[in-house]
Motif scaffolding. Structure first.
Motif, PDB file in Angstrom:
ATOM      1  N   PHE A  41      21.190   3.191  47.586  1.00 31.21           N
ATOM      2  CA  PHE A  41      21.865   4.030  46.601  1.00 31.21           C
ATOM      3  C   PHE A  41      21.959   3.413  45.216  1.00 31.21           C
ATOM      4  N   LEU A  42      22.107   2.120  45.120  1.00 26.80           N
ATOM      5  CA  LEU A  42      22.137   1.509  43.786  1.00 26.80           C
ATOM      6  C   LEU A  42      20.795   1.655  43.079  1.00 26.80           C
ATOM      7  N   PRO A  43      19.652   1.379  43.736  1.00 33.50           N
ATOM      8  CA  PRO A  43      18.370   1.630  43.057  1.00 33.50           C
ATOM      9  C   PRO A  43      18.155   3.114  42.740  1.00 33.50           C
ATOM     10  N   LEU A  44      18.564   4.000  43.644  1.00 30.35           N
ATOM     11  CA  LEU A  44      18.414   5.435  43.407  1.00 30.35           C
ATOM     12  C   LEU A  44      19.219   5.874  42.190  1.00 30.35           C
ATOM     13  N   SER A  45      20.403   5.294  42.023  1.00 30.24           N
ATOM     14  CA  SER A  45      21.262   5.689  40.903  1.00 30.24           C
ATOM     15  C   SER A  45      20.715   5.238  39.552  1.00 30.24           C
ATOM     16  N   SER A  46      19.742   4.349  39.549  1.00 27.13           N
ATOM     17  CA  SER A  46      19.132   3.961  38.273  1.00 27.13           C
ATOM     18  C   SER A  46      18.037   4.939  37.852  1.00 27.13           C
ATOM     19  N   THR A  47      17.626   5.822  38.766  1.00 27.70           N
ATOM     20  CA  THR A  47      16.592   6.805  38.434  1.00 27.70           C
ATOM     21  C   THR A  47      17.138   8.216  38.251  1.00 27.70           C
ATOM     22  N   LYS A  48      18.266   8.530  38.919  1.00 29.22           N
ATOM     23  CA  LYS A  48      18.892   9.843  38.760  1.00 29.22           C
ATOM     24  C   LYS A  48      20.361   9.747  39.157  1.00 29.22           C
ATOM     25  N   PRO A  49      21.171  10.706  38.709  1.00 31.00           N
ATOM     26  CA  PRO A  49      22.596  10.666  39.076  1.00 31.00           C
ATOM     27  C   PRO A  49      22.789  10.822  40.584  1.00 31.00           C
ATOM     28  N   VAL A  50      23.741  10.089  41.119  1.00 27.38           N
ATOM     29  CA  VAL A  50      24.098  10.186  42.532  1.00 27.38           C
ATOM     30  C   VAL A  50      25.580  10.552  42.602  1.00 27.38           C
ATOM     31  N   ILE A  51      25.871  11.670  43.242  1.00 26.92           N
ATOM     32  CA  ILE A  51      27.258  12.092  43.433  1.00 26.92           C
ATOM     33  C   ILE A  51      27.668  11.680  44.837  1.00 26.92           C
ATOM     34  N   VAL A  52      28.704  10.860  44.925  1.00 24.10           N
ATOM     35  CA  VAL A  52      29.203  10.392  46.213  1.00 24.10           C
ATOM     36  C   VAL A  52      30.490  11.149  46.514  1.00 24.10           C
ATOM     37  N   ILE A  68      28.649  23.193  49.681  1.00 25.21           N
ATOM     38  CA  ILE A  68      28.449  23.741  48.330  1.00 25.21           C
ATOM     39  C   ILE A  68      27.644  22.764  47.482  1.00 25.21           C
ATOM     40  N   LEU A  69      28.028  21.491  47.523  1.00 30.90           N
ATOM     41  CA  LEU A  69      27.284  20.487  46.755  1.00 30.90           C
ATOM     42  C   LEU A  69      25.854  20.351  47.273  1.00 30.90           C
ATOM     43  N   GLY A  70      25.661  20.484  48.581  1.00 32.21           N
ATOM     44  CA  GLY A  70      24.311  20.439  49.147  1.00 32.21           C
ATOM     45  C   GLY A  70      23.448  21.583  48.644  1.00 32.21           C
ATOM     46  N   ALA A  71      24.037  22.779  48.555  1.00 27.29           N
ATOM     47  CA  ALA A  71      23.298  23.932  48.034  1.00 27.29           C
ATOM     48  C   ALA A  71      22.964  23.738  46.556  1.00 27.29           C
ATOM     49  N   LEU A  72      23.907  23.180  45.800  1.00 27.47           N
ATOM     50  CA  LEU A  72      23.642  22.907  44.382  1.00 27.47           C
ATOM     51  C   LEU A  72      22.537  21.866  44.213  1.00 27.47           C
ATOM     52  N   GLU A  73      22.579  20.826  45.038  1.00 27.64           N
ATOM     53  CA  GLU A  73      21.543  19.790  44.970  1.00 27.64           C
ATOM     54  C   GLU A  73      20.167  20.405  45.222  1.00 27.64           C
ATOM     55  N   LYS A  74      20.103  21.292  46.209  1.00 26.60           N
ATOM     56  CA  LYS A  74      18.833  21.949  46.531  1.00 26.60           C
ATOM     57  C   LYS A  74      18.377  22.850  45.385  1.00 26.60           C
ATOM     58  N   SER A  75      19.313  23.582  44.777  1.00 27.91           N
ATOM     59  CA  SER A  75      18.946  24.493  43.691  1.00 27.91           C
ATOM     60  C   SER A  75      18.499  23.742  42.433  1.00 27.91           C
ATOM     61  N   TYR A  76      18.968  22.506  42.263  1.00 27.82           N
ATOM     62  CA  TYR A  76      18.542  21.695  41.117  1.00 27.82           C
ATOM     63  C   TYR A  76      17.287  20.887  41.437  1.00 27.82           C
ATOM     64  N   GLN A  77      16.686  21.148  42.579  1.00 31.25           N
ATOM     65  CA  GLN A  77      15.394  20.592  42.988  1.00 31.25           C
ATOM     66  C   GLN A  77      15.333  19.071  42.911  1.00 31.25           C
ATOM     67  N   GLY A  78      16.387  18.430  43.384  1.00 32.58           N
ATOM     68  CA  GLY A  78      16.369  16.977  43.475  1.00 32.58           C
ATOM     69  C   GLY A  78      16.559  16.225  42.177  1.00 32.58           C
ATOM     70  N   SER A  79      17.071  16.899  41.140  1.00 35.42           N
ATOM     71  CA  SER A  79      17.292  16.187  39.875  1.00 35.42           C
ATOM     72  C   SER A  79      18.499  15.257  39.967  1.00 35.42           C
ATOM     73  N   TRP A  80      19.299  15.403  41.010  1.00 37.22           N
ATOM     74  CA  TRP A  80      20.392  14.490  41.316  1.00 37.22           C
ATOM     75  C   TRP A  80      20.508  14.402  42.832  1.00 37.22           C
ATOM     76  N   ALA A  81      21.204  13.402  43.322  1.00 37.29           N
ATOM     77  CA  ALA A  81      21.308  13.185  44.765  1.00 37.29           C
ATOM     78  C   ALA A  81      22.762  13.280  45.212  1.00 37.29           C
ATOM     79  N   LEU A  82      22.946  13.827  46.399  1.00 37.02           N
ATOM     80  CA  LEU A  82      24.266  13.910  47.022  1.00 37.02           C
ATOM     81  C   LEU A  82      24.351  12.846  48.102  1.00 37.02           C
ATOM     82  N   ALA A  83      25.393  12.051  48.044  1.00 37.24           N
ATOM     83  CA  ALA A  83      25.641  11.024  49.057  1.00 37.24           C
ATOM     84  C   ALA A  83      26.994  11.296  49.682  1.00 37.24           C
ATOM     85  N   ARG A  84      27.064  11.171  50.981  1.00 32.58           N
ATOM     86  CA  ARG A  84      28.317  11.411  51.693  1.00 32.58           C
ATOM     87  C   ARG A  84      28.571  10.310  52.691  1.00 32.58           C
TER      88      ARG A  84
END
Length: 84
Positions: A41-52, A68-84
């Motif tokens: 997650f730290l390397p991923l967060s240097s390339t795009k926003p990661v919401i935890v 809801i956040l998962g659906a938003l992540e999908k609609s934004y086509q991976g421009s940010w990542a959801l972490a849970r």
């Protein structure tokens, strides 16, 4: 002025039970663990926003928010990542 009459009495809450756990359906987002936090997650967060999101399987509102956040992540086509 004194304390209420039953102020010092203990209350047994064991009969309330725990909320039912949600079904074990696949949840959106990537699962965060102590092992993969720094490696993935730290390397991923240097390339795009990661919401935890901190969530609980026993909270319907929490599960709804993850979905809801998962659906938003999908609609934004991976421009940010959801972490849970």
């Amino acid at each position: 002025m004194g304390n209420p009459p039953n102020f010092a009495q203990a209350v047994d809450l064991s009969s309330l039970g725990k909320p039912k756990a949600a079904p074990s359906a696949a949840m959106p987002g990537l699962e965060v663990t102590a092992a993969n936090l720094t490696a993935e997650f730290l390397p991923l967060s240097s390339t795009k926003p990661v919401i935890v999101i901190a969530w609980s399987a026993r909270s319907p509102e929490s599960i709804e928010m993850v979905n809801i956040l998962g659906a938003l992540e999908k609609s934004y086509q991976g421009s940010w990542a959801l972490a849970r």
